[in-house]
Design a protein around this motif. Structure first.
Motif, mmCIF file in Angstrom:
data_model
loop_
_atom_site.group_PDB
_atom_site.id
_atom_site.type_symbol
_atom_site.label_atom_id
_atom_site.label_comp_id
_atom_site.label_asym_id
_atom_site.label_seq_id
_atom_site.Cartn_x
_atom_site.Cartn_y
_atom_site.Cartn_z
ATOM 1 N N LYS A 21 44.589 34.808 30.286
ATOM 2 C CA LYS A 21 43.394 35.826 30.361
ATOM 3 C C LYS A 21 44.672 36.090 29.485
ATOM 4 N N MET A 22 43.966 38.532 29.564
ATOM 5 C CA MET A 22 44.398 38.796 28.484
ATOM 6 C C MET A 22 46.135 39.686 29.405
ATOM 7 N N PRO A 23 47.549 40.015 28.724
ATOM 8 C CA PRO A 23 47.604 41.113 29.575
ATOM 9 C C PRO A 23 47.516 41.247 30.356
ATOM 10 N N GLU A 24 49.290 41.947 31.420
ATOM 11 C CA GLU A 24 48.236 42.560 32.378
ATOM 12 C C GLU A 24 49.775 43.947 32.543
ATOM 13 N N LYS A 174 32.297 48.603 48.657
ATOM 14 C CA LYS A 174 31.735 47.541 49.790
ATOM 15 C C LYS A 174 32.146 45.927 48.794
ATOM 16 N N LYS A 175 33.562 45.874 47.520
ATOM 17 C CA LYS A 175 33.291 45.236 46.902
ATOM 18 C C LYS A 175 34.778 44.426 48.412
ATOM 19 N N ASN A 176 35.164 42.511 48.232
ATOM 20 C CA ASN A 176 36.023 42.638 48.979
ATOM 21 C C ASN A 176 36.988 43.546 48.467
ATOM 22 N N ILE A 177 38.638 43.531 49.438
ATOM 23 C CA ILE A 177 39.559 43.627 48.336
ATOM 24 C C ILE A 177 40.044 43.664 47.363
ATOM 25 N N LYS A 178 40.103 41.465 47.402
ATOM 26 C CA LYS A 178 40.685 41.355 45.881
ATOM 27 C C LYS A 178 39.524 41.723 44.731
ATOM 28 N N CYS A 179 38.697 42.114 45.089
ATOM 29 C CA CYS A 179 38.092 42.050 43.908
ATOM 30 C C CYS A 179 38.145 43.710 43.436
ATOM 31 N N PHE A 180 37.761 44.132 44.423
ATOM 32 C CA PHE A 180 38.467 45.983 44.357
ATOM 33 C C PHE A 180 39.630 46.203 43.217
ATOM 34 N N LEU A 181 40.546 45.516 43.615
ATOM 35 C CA LEU A 181 42.229 45.239 42.979
ATOM 36 C C LEU A 181 41.309 44.930 42.036
ATOM 37 N N LEU A 182 40.345 44.227 41.340
ATOM 38 C CA LEU A 182 40.671 43.685 39.868
ATOM 39 C C LEU A 182 40.209 44.909 38.746
ATOM 40 N N ASP A 183 39.137 45.721 39.725
ATOM 41 C CA ASP A 183 38.005 46.725 39.109
ATOM 42 C C ASP A 183 38.674 47.927 38.100
ATOM 43 N N GLN A 184 38.789 47.752 36.661
ATOM 44 C CA GLN A 184 39.770 48.294 36.330
ATOM 45 C C GLN A 184 38.877 50.138 36.174
ATOM 46 N N ILE A 186 38.464 51.544 39.290
ATOM 47 C CA ILE A 186 39.336 51.687 39.720
ATOM 48 C C ILE A 186 40.863 51.624 40.221
ATOM 49 N N VAL A 187 41.411 50.639 39.608
ATOM 50 C CA VAL A 187 42.778 50.353 39.691
ATOM 51 C C VAL A 187 42.605 49.797 37.836
ATOM 52 N N SER A 188 43.213 50.522 37.740
ATOM 53 C CA SER A 188 43.577 49.500 35.882
ATOM 54 C C SER A 188 44.890 48.583 36.265
ATOM 55 N N GLY A 189 44.753 47.328 35.718
ATOM 56 C CA GLY A 189 46.645 47.453 35.128
ATOM 57 C C GLY A 189 46.906 45.973 36.355
ATOM 58 N N ILE A 190 46.043 45.837 37.213
ATOM 59 C CA ILE A 190 46.086 44.502 37.554
ATOM 60 C C ILE A 190 44.925 43.447 37.637
ATOM 61 N N GLY A 191 45.836 42.112 37.513
ATOM 62 C CA GLY A 191 44.902 41.255 37.260
ATOM 63 C C GLY A 191 44.933 40.442 37.742
ATOM 64 N N ASN A 192 44.607 38.803 37.746
ATOM 65 C CA ASN A 192 44.118 37.974 38.910
ATOM 66 C C ASN A 192 45.365 37.634 39.749
ATOM 67 N N ILE A 193 46.793 37.580 39.099
ATOM 68 C CA ILE A 193 47.685 36.701 39.406
ATOM 69 C C ILE A 193 48.528 37.976 40.662
ATOM 70 N N TYR A 194 48.370 39.578 40.138
ATOM 71 C CA TYR A 194 49.366 40.076 40.595
ATOM 72 C C TYR A 194 48.266 40.528 41.968
ATOM 73 N N ALA A 195 46.978 40.301 41.910
ATOM 74 C CA ALA A 195 46.340 41.035 42.530
ATOM 75 C C ALA A 195 46.148 40.026 44.149
ATOM 76 N N SER A 196 46.748 38.671 43.771
ATOM 77 C CA SER A 196 46.944 38.021 44.810
ATOM 78 C C SER A 196 48.492 38.027 45.280
ATOM 79 N N GLU A 197 49.863 38.254 44.442
ATOM 80 C CA GLU A 197 50.182 38.294 44.925
ATOM 81 C C GLU A 197 50.970 39.517 46.150
ATOM 82 N N ILE A 198 50.219 40.640 45.162
ATOM 83 C CA ILE A 198 50.174 42.286 46.214
ATOM 84 C C ILE A 198 49.543 41.655 48.164
#
Length: 292
Positions: A21-24, A174-184, A186-198
């Motif tokens: 995926k693209m760099p985060e 109403k999104k689950n929190i993982k998809c909420f964090l990936l919504d650019q 709402i929050v920019s810069g967090i990708g799939n790897i970092y969302a799981s780790e966070i």
């Protein structure tokens, strides 16, 4: 072919598909830190653009007129955009997309996929390399008027990214929190790897609905976001497959991943097996015991 080799090849294919995926945020920040060390204060003497598709709002003549004989004064980031500040008070705005890379050399290398070549003072050459050709370049005199930047939400390292901001956003989702964090948006810069780790660090289940979280939960997510992203920047981002910067340098934060790519391995905190699920067609890793 041995069964073990078949398994390894399938695993590598999955990794490339899943994480290519693209760099985060941490990777973009790493690229900026590299470029600032190499090219700040240099003058752009000449530019060779080998594919005009990268220029999104300027002709080749306009691009050269705005950049040639100008000094690179600063580089900073908004979301995942790199913003180059020029001595004529203009800005070159660059997005790496999936495979974009910058190289600084002292000789013309003629690498495959080098599409923009900036000849700089002090015999330096800045090359933009992009095997997928998805990267973009914009010119502007006013960053506020560039609509691509206006769409970008706050990122966790922004000084205005606080409890009021994120909690108010979560209450409307109403999104689950993982998809909420990936919504650019709402929050920019967090990708799939970092969302799981966070979420693992914050002890939040990735399936919980965003608007069901308490202020205490949201504050833990903010704290973990800043902690994880800052550490990722310290270790030059995460290289799972293709991310690199400079002369074959790669990120080392993958050495500190706690859940990502650890399916069925024991949790570092409780020894319970890490689980992998799919959310929006992307893998999420978490500990069902620590993240109830």
């Amino acid at each position: 072919m041995l069964m073990e080799e078949v398994y390894i090849n399938k695993k590598l294919l999955w990794l490339r598909k899943e994480w290519n995926k693209m760099p985060e945020l941490p990777e973009v920040e790493t690229v900026i830190n590299y470029l600032k060390q190499e090219i700040l204060g240099e003058k752009i003497l000449a530019i060779d653009v080998k594919n005009l598709k990268f220029l999104k709002n300027a002709s080749l003549k306009e691009f050269k007129d705005q950049l040639e004989n100008k000094i690179l004064k600063n580089i900073f980031r908004k979301g995942k955009y790199l913003i180059f500040v020029l001595s004529n008070d203009a800005y070159m705005v660059s997005h790496l997309r999936m495979e974009g890379k910058y190289f600084v050399d002292h000789d013309l290398i003629n690498r495959k996929h080098d599409y923009l070549i900036f000849q700089l003072s002090n015999n330096k050459i800045l090359s933009y390399n992009d095997s997928r050709q998805f990267g973009t370049f914009y010119l502007t005199k006013n960053l506020d008027q560039l609509k691509e930047l206006n769409k970008i939400a706050l990122d966790p390292l922004d000084e205005d990214f606080n409890l009021n901001y994120l909690y108010n956003k979560s209450k409307k989702s109403k999104k689950n929190i993982k998809c909420f964090l990936l919504d650019q948006s709402i929050v920019s810069g967090i990708g799939n790897i970092y969302a799981s780790e966070i979420l693992f660090d914050a002890k939040i289940n990735p399936l919980v609905q965003a608007d069901k979280l308490s202020k205490e939960d949201i504050q833990r997510i903010i704290n973990s976001s800043q902690k994880i992203l800052k550490k990722a920047i310290e270790y030059n981002g995460t290289t799972i497959h293709t991310f690199s910067f400079g002369p074959n340098k790669t990120g080392e934060f993958n050495k500190f991943l706690k859940v990502v790519y650890r399916e069925k391995k024991n949790c570092f905190n409780c020894d319970y097996p890490i689980k992998r699920i799919k959310q929006q067609s992307r893998s999420t890793f978490y500990c069902p015991k620590c993240q109830k």
